[in-house]
Design a protein around this motif. Structure first.
Motif, PDB file in Angstrom:
ATOM      1  N   ARG A  50       0.834  -1.214   0.000  1.00  9.69           N
ATOM      2  CA  ARG A  50       0.000   0.000   0.000  1.00  9.69           C
ATOM      3  C   ARG A  50       0.861   1.252   0.000  1.00  9.69           C
ATOM      4  O   ARG A  50       0.407   2.325  -0.329  1.00  9.69           O
ATOM      5  CB  ARG A  50      -0.914  -0.005   1.226  1.00  9.69           C
ATOM      6  CG  ARG A  50      -2.016  -1.054   1.132  1.00  9.69           C
ATOM      7  CD  ARG A  50      -2.736  -1.203   2.440  1.00  9.69           C
ATOM      8  NE  ARG A  50      -1.820  -1.651   3.486  1.00  9.69           N
ATOM      9  CZ  ARG A  50      -2.124  -1.736   4.775  1.00  9.69           C
ATOM     10  NH1 ARG A  50      -3.318  -1.393   5.191  1.00  9.69           N
ATOM     11  NH2 ARG A  50      -1.236  -2.167   5.655  1.00  9.69           N
ATOM     12  N   LYS A  54       0.287   3.519  -5.380  1.00 13.79           N
ATOM     13  CA  LYS A  54      -0.246   4.707  -6.075  1.00 13.79           C
ATOM     14  C   LYS A  54       0.823   5.296  -6.991  1.00 13.79           C
ATOM     15  O   LYS A  54       0.561   5.651  -8.138  1.00 13.79           O
ATOM     16  CB  LYS A  54      -0.684   5.768  -5.052  1.00 13.79           C
ATOM     17  CG  LYS A  54      -1.998   5.435  -4.374  1.00 13.79           C
ATOM     18  CD  LYS A  54      -2.427   6.502  -3.426  1.00 13.79           C
ATOM     19  CE  LYS A  54      -3.321   7.522  -4.115  1.00 13.79           C
ATOM     20  NZ  LYS A  54      -4.099   8.306  -3.147  1.00 13.79           N
ATOM     21  N   GLU A  76      -7.014  -3.387  -0.384  1.00 15.08           N
ATOM     22  CA  GLU A  76      -6.793  -1.940  -0.208  1.00 15.08           C
ATOM     23  C   GLU A  76      -5.789  -1.439  -1.244  1.00 15.08           C
ATOM     24  O   GLU A  76      -5.969  -0.381  -1.842  1.00 15.08           O
ATOM     25  CB  GLU A  76      -6.168  -1.697   1.166  1.00 15.08           C
ATOM     26  CG  GLU A  76      -7.127  -1.254   2.229  1.00 15.08           C
ATOM     27  CD  GLU A  76      -6.368  -1.087   3.528  1.00 15.08           C
ATOM     28  OE1 GLU A  76      -5.578  -0.137   3.634  1.00 15.08           O
ATOM     29  OE2 GLU A  76      -6.538  -1.964   4.399  1.00 15.08           O
ATOM     30  N   LEU A  80      -6.359   1.460  -4.072  1.00 11.76           N
ATOM     31  CA  LEU A  80      -5.488   2.647  -4.152  1.00 11.76           C
ATOM     32  C   LEU A  80      -4.849   2.770  -5.537  1.00 11.76           C
ATOM     33  O   LEU A  80      -4.818   3.854  -6.134  1.00 11.76           O
ATOM     34  CB  LEU A  80      -4.378   2.557  -3.100  1.00 11.76           C
ATOM     35  CG  LEU A  80      -4.785   2.771  -1.643  1.00 11.76           C
ATOM     36  CD1 LEU A  80      -3.608   2.437  -0.721  1.00 11.76           C
ATOM     37  CD2 LEU A  80      -5.238   4.218  -1.426  1.00 11.76           C
TER      38      LEU A  80
END
Ligand SMILES: Nc1ncnc2c1ncn2[C@@H]1O[C@H](COP(=O)(O)OP(=O)(O)OP(=O)(O)O)[C@@H](O)[C@H]1O
Ligand SMILES: Cc1ncsc1CCO
Ligand SMILES: [Mg+2]
Length: 269
Positions: A50, A54, A76, A80
């Motif tokens: 995580r 991005k 998650e 993202l």
């Protein structure tokens, strides 16, 4: 431009530009999908923390999400990464591995589709039908269904529901956008005897979409056709799964415009 020309042009662009394809994929296929993308001429990266997805997705040509070996944190990360890709118009491919086999897989695939903008769903018939219709059961990660009018209708409905392209692998692959339907007749049954060749196709679909601009529909069909014809070339070298896989990766590397022109079998309807 006809589809053979389009496919040859996209393949040429992949080999010239070596687009970065960001994969958040399952443990089974990380290595084989990376090798298939490298053989194709693309630049693979597998990244699922995580803390970096991005950034990674933002610089990629395509993002490939594959729910084959799910973990909470990965969901998650997928959301993202898809958010970052969506902000930049980077195509997102979703492989809903095993959707319909467990409630968890179905729910996660639906969450990704609802919360993000997926460009292409790439699954087998059981997985896609389970996303389109309630109460369809998938057996593990392999398809237990073959093609029928029901599947064609379901693919179109799913495409309209999420505003995406829905593509289904099988004896004759299907590519639908809710309006148009293409069928791809390339491929050999031995491709189902090697784990992760469907996942590899999702990665290759990402590579073709990364260089396609607006026309993702034809790019998806081109990816399927090219991938299937590489299976045919490999089958001329080997008819056993282990050596077939090696010959297949070699074919992905060696096949070119001439093979596309002689072998690509894509029909509309
Ligand atoms: N009966 C068949 N005849 C010819 N080609 C096939 C057949 N079944 C599958 N293929 C080809 O095999 C490739 C992989 O598709 P498949 O449907 O096995 O994916 P999958 O079930 O998602 O696989 P996995 O989850 O193991 O990665 C595709 O290129 C498809 O066209
Ligand atoms: C065998 C298998 N199990 C989970 S993912 C995967 C790879 C093929 O989809
Ligand atoms: Mg699969």
């Amino acid at each position: 431009m006809d589809l053979k020309e389009t496919a040859a042009e996209l393949l040429g662009k992949i080999r010239t530009n070596a687009p970065l394809v960001h994969n958040i994929t399952n443990f089974v296929v990380m290595n084989s999908s990376a090798n298939i993308l490298l053989a194709l001429g693309a630049s693979p990266v597998m990244a699922h923390s995580r803390r970096e997805v991005k950034e990674m997705a933002a610089m990629a040509g395509a993002l490939v999400l594959n729910i084959g070996t799910l973990e909470e944190k990965w969901i998650e990360a997928m959301l993202l990464a898809a958010e970052a890709a969506n902000e930049r118009g980077i195509p997102v491919i979703l492989d809903p591995v095993g959707a319909g086999a467990t409630a968890y897989r179905s729910k996660v695939a639906e969450t990704i589709l609802r919360k993000t903008s997926v460009s292409v769903i790439r699954g087998n018939a059981s997985e896609v039908l389970s996303l389109a219709v309630d109460d369809v059961r998938t057996k593990g990660v392999d398809s237990s269904l073959s093609f029928s009018d029901e599947i064609v209708t379901a693919a179109g409905a799913l495409a309209r529901k999420y505003g995406c392209i829905v593509s289904i692998s099988g004896e004759k692959d299907l590519v639908a956008d809710g309006d148009r339907v293409l069928r791809v007749a390339n491929g050999v049954p031995l491709m189902t005897r090697v784990t992760g060749l469907g996942c590899g196709l999702s990665a290759v679909t990402g590579a073709f979409c990364s260089v396609a601009g607006e026309d993702l529909f034809n790019a998806v069909a081109a990816a399927y056709g090219f991938y299937g014809l590489c299976g045919e070339l490999a089958h001329e070298v080997s008819d056993r799964p282990g050596s077939f896989y090696v010959a297949f990766v070699d074919a992905i590397h060696a096949a070119g415009a001439a093979d596309i022109h002689t072998r690509l079998k894509i029909e509309s309807g």
